[in-house]
Design a protein around this motif. Structure first.
Motif, PDB file in Angstrom:
ATOM      1  N   GLU A  69      -5.503   3.386 -18.481  1.00 27.17           N
ATOM      2  CA  GLU A  69      -5.122   3.039 -17.255  1.00 27.17           C
ATOM      3  C   GLU A  69      -5.271   4.156 -16.102  1.00 27.17           C
ATOM      4  O   GLU A  69      -5.744   3.487 -15.048  1.00 27.17           O
ATOM      5  CB  GLU A  69      -3.387   2.693 -17.465  1.00 27.17           C
ATOM      6  N   SER A 124       5.183  -1.265  -2.204  1.00 28.84           N
ATOM      7  CA  SER A 124       5.591  -2.157  -2.880  1.00 28.84           C
ATOM      8  C   SER A 124       6.514  -3.199  -2.368  1.00 28.84           C
ATOM      9  O   SER A 124       6.848  -4.079  -3.000  1.00 28.84           O
ATOM     10  CB  SER A 124       6.190  -1.366  -4.421  1.00 28.84           C
ATOM     11  N   GLY A 130       3.042  -3.091  -9.093  1.00 25.28           N
ATOM     12  CA  GLY A 130       2.132  -3.623 -10.113  1.00 25.28           C
ATOM     13  C   GLY A 130       0.760  -2.877  -9.476  1.00 25.28           C
ATOM     14  O   GLY A 130       0.615  -1.832  -8.766  1.00 25.28           O
ATOM     15  N   PHE A 131      -0.236  -3.222 -10.479  1.00 25.01           N
ATOM     16  CA  PHE A 131      -1.519  -2.547 -10.408  1.00 25.01           C
ATOM     17  C   PHE A 131      -2.070  -2.454  -8.939  1.00 25.01           C
ATOM     18  O   PHE A 131      -2.648  -1.359  -8.553  1.00 25.01           O
ATOM     19  CB  PHE A 131      -2.631  -2.969 -11.409  1.00 25.01           C
ATOM     20  N   THR A 133      -0.987  -2.919  -6.099  1.00 27.94           N
ATOM     21  CA  THR A 133      -0.517  -2.137  -5.070  1.00 27.94           C
ATOM     22  C   THR A 133      -0.688  -0.742  -5.135  1.00 27.94           C
ATOM     23  O   THR A 133      -0.972   0.002  -4.067  1.00 27.94           O
ATOM     24  CB  THR A 133       1.049  -2.444  -5.110  1.00 27.94           C
ATOM     25  N   THR A 134      -0.592  -0.234  -6.422  1.00 28.08           N
ATOM     26  CA  THR A 134      -1.060   1.168  -6.739  1.00 28.08           C
ATOM     27  C   THR A 134      -2.453   1.471  -6.267  1.00 28.08           C
ATOM     28  O   THR A 134      -2.660   2.619  -5.732  1.00 28.08           O
ATOM     29  CB  THR A 134      -0.865   1.279  -8.302  1.00 28.08           C
ATOM     30  N   SER A 210       5.628   0.465 -12.069  1.00 29.91           N
ATOM     31  CA  SER A 210       5.323  -0.088 -13.303  1.00 29.91           C
ATOM     32  C   SER A 210       3.639  -0.463 -13.581  1.00 29.91           C
ATOM     33  O   SER A 210       3.462  -1.488 -13.832  1.00 29.91           O
ATOM     34  CB  SER A 210       6.215  -1.172 -13.805  1.00 29.91           C
ATOM     35  N   ALA A 211       2.828   0.363 -13.082  1.00 32.05           N
ATOM     36  CA  ALA A 211       1.344   0.206 -13.181  1.00 32.05           C
ATOM     37  C   ALA A 211       0.960   1.150 -14.226  1.00 32.05           C
ATOM     38  O   ALA A 211      -0.248   1.274 -14.313  1.00 32.05           O
ATOM     39  CB  ALA A 211       0.802   0.488 -11.846  1.00 32.05           C
TER      40      ALA A 211
END
Lengths: 261, 399
Positions: A69, A124, A130-131, A133-134, A210-211
């Protein structure tokens, strides 16, 4: 115009030392150090009595997922940053757009000066967790060094070279592709390396929305007071950052135009 | 329009937005095929702007520029520039490309095949005196400044353009290298017969290089456009005279050659002639010196009657040493030879070193005084620089 004496004096043709030899000498140290650190960490964790939580957190599949990840985030960030900041930098050095450059770097500066965690949380709120946004946060955070180095790298190319290129009939695009960019590559790549290292570090914060990524190991280690998990997460993050920086160094050496010192 | 006209500037002007005065104003100039036209003037007078309008690196605001009868403003700028050689002071070789690649850039853009480009690059390197086998794969930083500028000239010549623009091409090199590059370039030009527009702020370079010189004032206004000889002899106004600087007469000596003035004859004494016979010969030619020569008529020594009386023995060691010049030498060289000789005369010899005549200070003076006097510029204005300096006053910058 022949002058025999001159030719005789210069007859010893200069042969540059082999490129690979120098490459090996300059870049062999870092992989060795990283291998030692990784091996040491592995042996230490192996020798430790692991409880349930630790075992679950340090499962091979779990570690690979976290590293995967993290690498994915960093790689995508790099691609996007090079496209946005590299392309933007090129545009901002064209004579017609040059006046915009200070505004653009100012904007990029905001992205970098804002504390990363603050930027992440703010984004966020509007974009959800989530992914993606990161990814946006990472890109915003890493644009500046690449943008700035692209602009500086292109602007430091001797103006007379550009004039000479135009003077012999090269189109502006040919001047950009054959002269400006090749000569700016070392500076641009230095910016990309900085951006990569920044992105690896900031990507550890992805876990807060939570990414995933290696940040989850670190956070788990801190929250549950499991030193092995914390140290493993930190060591892997640092190793990843240093590996990418090393890779950047090798690539930059390979792409460095000949004829520059 | 005459067939020989290569470049024709017609009422060319350049304005920049936001600037009241034009940089170049109504400039008109006709340049013949094969000429080296030197644009010379103080910095900021618009000479470089004028030159860059010819290949449209700078677009003229108004006026027409014809090259070989074609209005260049109607052509594509990049295509146009590929057909005009361009050399700049900073050379502008691309540091990441080999010498051969640099030279081959224009042919490559013109779509030549690789074999032909390589052959052309080698040919040009050879032409500018760089052995292709040694230099073609070098990078620019592995060359000296003079060598780099030779490559710069080779690159400009690559596609054999009829017109070349040169912006202070030798300005960044040391005086010795500059002198050599200038001479080499002039020799090259004798073969190539390009039409060249050459920009410099160095008047001595202008005299040396120019077929004709345009002295420019502000806004590229042509103050005088003439051959170096006429410019030196008849400066149009005080500004031009000031620009020529001191020692206009001395500079004229650079432009004239020994074969352009009248030679005098002196008595020759052949080696087999007895001392007595020689003495008699000298006494007949009253008060002057004679020249001893060897069997091939090569000059040996200056002798006078006195030398022959004191040295009763051999003729060989008597008298003064001889200084010689060839007919192609400049009058400055001749003057130098005269000053080195005690008798104030230099012996002209042919290419085999055989006696051809002598030139004397008197003869030189006559030539200088036959050229029209430069008018005293700015009469009544106390201007020390503008006054024509006496020929004998050799200031360091003129040496």
């Amino acid at each position: 115009m022949s002058s025999a004496t001159q030719i005789r004096a210069e007859e010893t043709v200069l042969t540059p030392p082999s490129r690979w030899h120098g490459l090996l000498r300059r870049h062999a140290t870092m992989p060795a150090i990283l291998a030692v650190v990784l091996l040491g960490t592995y042996l230490w964790v192996n020798a430790t009595d692991l409880d349930d939580i630790e075992q679950r957190a340090l499962k091979t599949s779990e570690l690979l997922r976290a590293v995967g990840e993290h690498v994915t985030l960093t790689a995508l960030t790099t691609v996007l940053v090079v496209a946005i900041a590299g392309g933007g930098g090129i545009l901002l050095t064209r004579p017609s757009m040059r006046w915009l450059a200070p505004f653009a770097t100012g904007l990029a500066n905001i992205g970098q000066a804002t504390p990363a965690i603050g930027l992440l949380v703010l984004l966020s709120i509007y974009l959800g967790i989530g992914f993606s946004t990161t990814l946006i946060c990472l890109v915003a955070y890493s644009v500046l060094p690449v943008l700035q180095n692209t602009i500086v790298g292109i602007n430091q190319v001797d103006r007379h070279l550009i004039e000479a290129g135009r003077g012999i009939g090269m189109s502006p695009l040919a001047v950009l592709l054959r002269i400006e960019l090749p000569l700016a590559v070392p500076v641009i790549l230095a910016g990309v390396r900085t951006a990569l290292v920044l992105a690896v570090g900031v990507a550890t914060l992805a876990t807060f929305i939570s990414a995933g990524g290696l940040g989850s190991l670190i956070v788990t280690g801190i929250k549950l007071q499991r030193e092995t998990v914390l140290v493993t997460g930190a060591v892997l993050t640092a190793t990843l950052a240093l590996t990418l920086d090393w890779l950047g160094g090798v690539i930059s050496d390979l792409l460095r135009p000949r004829g520059l010192d | 329009m005459s067939r020989d006209v290569m470049i024709d500037l017609q009422q060319v002007s350049k304005f920049y937005r936001g600037q009241k005065a034009p940089v170049v104003e109504n400039m008109s100039m006709t340049i013949q095929q094969g000429e080296i036209i030197v644009l010379v003037g103080p910095s900021g007078c618009g000479k470089t702007t004028t030159m860059k309008m010819i290949n449209r690196l700078i677009e003229p605001s108004s006026g027409r520029i014809l090259i070989d009868g074609t209005d260049v403003t109607a052509l594509d700028g990049n295509d146009l520039r590929r057909q005009i050689g361009y050399v700049i002071q900073q050379v502008g070789l691309f540091p990441h490309m080999s010498v051969a690649t640099n030279v081959g850039l224009v042919p490559r853009m013109l779509g030549w095949d690789r074999k032909r480009i390589e052959a052309r690059a080698d040919e040009l390197l050879h032409l500018v005196g760089l052995e292709p086998a040694i230099y073609r794969n070098r990078l620019p930083r592995q060359l000296s400044g003079g060598q780099q500028q030779r490559v710069g000239v080779a690159r400009a010549l690559a596609a054999d353009p009829p017109v070349m623009l040169m912006d202070e091409p030798f300005g960044a090199t040391d005086p010795m290298t500059r002198d050599r590059l200038q001479n080499e370039f002039l020799r090259l030009q004798e073969q190539l017969r390009k039409t060249i527009v050459f920009v410099t702020h160095d008047f001595d370079e202008a005299i040396k290089m120019g077929t004709r010189i345009a002295v420019l004032g502000d806004r590229s206004k042509i103050r005088q456009f003439d051959t170096p000889e006429n410019l030196l002899a008849n400066p149009a106004d005080s500004t031009v005279a000031q620009f020529i600087g001191r020692g206009a007469r001395l500079k004229q000596l650079d432009l004239r050659r020994v074969d352009a003035i009248t030679w005098e004859d002196v008595p020759l004494i052949a080696p087999d002639k007895a001392t007595n016979g020689a003495k008699r010969q000298l006494e007949q030619a009253e008060g002057s010196s004679a020249l001893t020569v060897d069997a091939d008529n090569r000059p040996l020594r200056w002798v006078n009657a006195h030398d022959l009386t004191t040295d009763a023995g051999a003729l060989a060691g008597a008298g003064q040493t001889v200084t010689t010049v060839e007919p192609q030498a400049t009058l400055r060289d001749a003057l130098d030879a005269m000053l080195a000789s005690r008798d104030g005369a230099a012996v002209v010899v042919d290419e085999h070193g055989r006696y051809a005549g002598t030139v004397t200070l008197d003869g030189l003076m006559q030539v200088i005084h036959h050229t029209p006097e430069p008018e005293e510029p700015g009469a009544g204005v106390p201007d020390q620089r503008a006054g024509a300096a006496p020929a004998a006053e050799l200031t360091p910058e003129q040496r």
